[in-house]
Design a protein around this motif. Sequence first.
Motif, PDB file in Angstrom:
ATOM      1  N   PHE A  76       0.831  -1.205   0.000  1.00  0.00           N
ATOM      2  CA  PHE A  76       0.000   0.000   0.000  1.00  0.00           C
ATOM      3  C   PHE A  76       0.867   1.257   0.000  1.00  0.00           C
ATOM      4  N   LEU A  77       1.863   1.283   0.880  1.00  0.00           N
ATOM      5  CA  LEU A  77       2.750   2.450   0.944  1.00  0.00           C
ATOM      6  C   LEU A  77       3.547   2.607  -0.351  1.00  0.00           C
ATOM      7  N   SER A  78       3.961   1.505  -0.935  1.00  0.00           N
ATOM      8  CA  SER A  78       4.701   1.558  -2.200  1.00  0.00           C
ATOM      9  C   SER A  78       3.825   2.131  -3.315  1.00  0.00           C
ATOM     10  N   ASN A  79       2.556   1.749  -3.326  1.00  0.00           N
ATOM     11  CA  ASN A  79       1.627   2.292  -4.332  1.00  0.00           C
ATOM     12  C   ASN A  79       1.420   3.790  -4.192  1.00  0.00           C
ATOM     13  N   LEU A  80       1.636   4.294  -2.973  1.00  0.00           N
ATOM     14  CA  LEU A  80       1.541   5.728  -2.729  1.00  0.00           C
ATOM     15  C   LEU A  80       2.855   6.447  -3.046  1.00  0.00           C
ATOM     16  N   GLY A  81       3.872   5.677  -3.404  1.00  0.00           N
ATOM     17  CA  GLY A  81       5.170   6.263  -3.715  1.00  0.00           C
ATOM     18  C   GLY A  81       6.071   6.392  -2.520  1.00  0.00           C
TER      19      GLY A  81
END
Length: 83
Positions: A76-81
Amino acid sequence: MTGVLGPPNPVRPVDRTGVLDLPGDMALNEQFGGFSISHALFHRETTDPQDLFLLARSRRLVFEEVGERVARLAAFLSNLGIE
């Protein structure tokens, strides 16, 4: 000597810095030989997936469940950059 480096004090289980001083208590770096927290969690998730990680009231979490939750949060955090 009391505190983190000495034997536990039976009268006062928390030292001046607020660190619990209980029999058998080890720092994470002593217990896992310098592994990071994520490395230690992954190691336990793969070697002892059904061992108890957390017991809170009647809720029990095993290492496998915690590892899955950590992976979902990281994705999830990776998808947010966020790395």
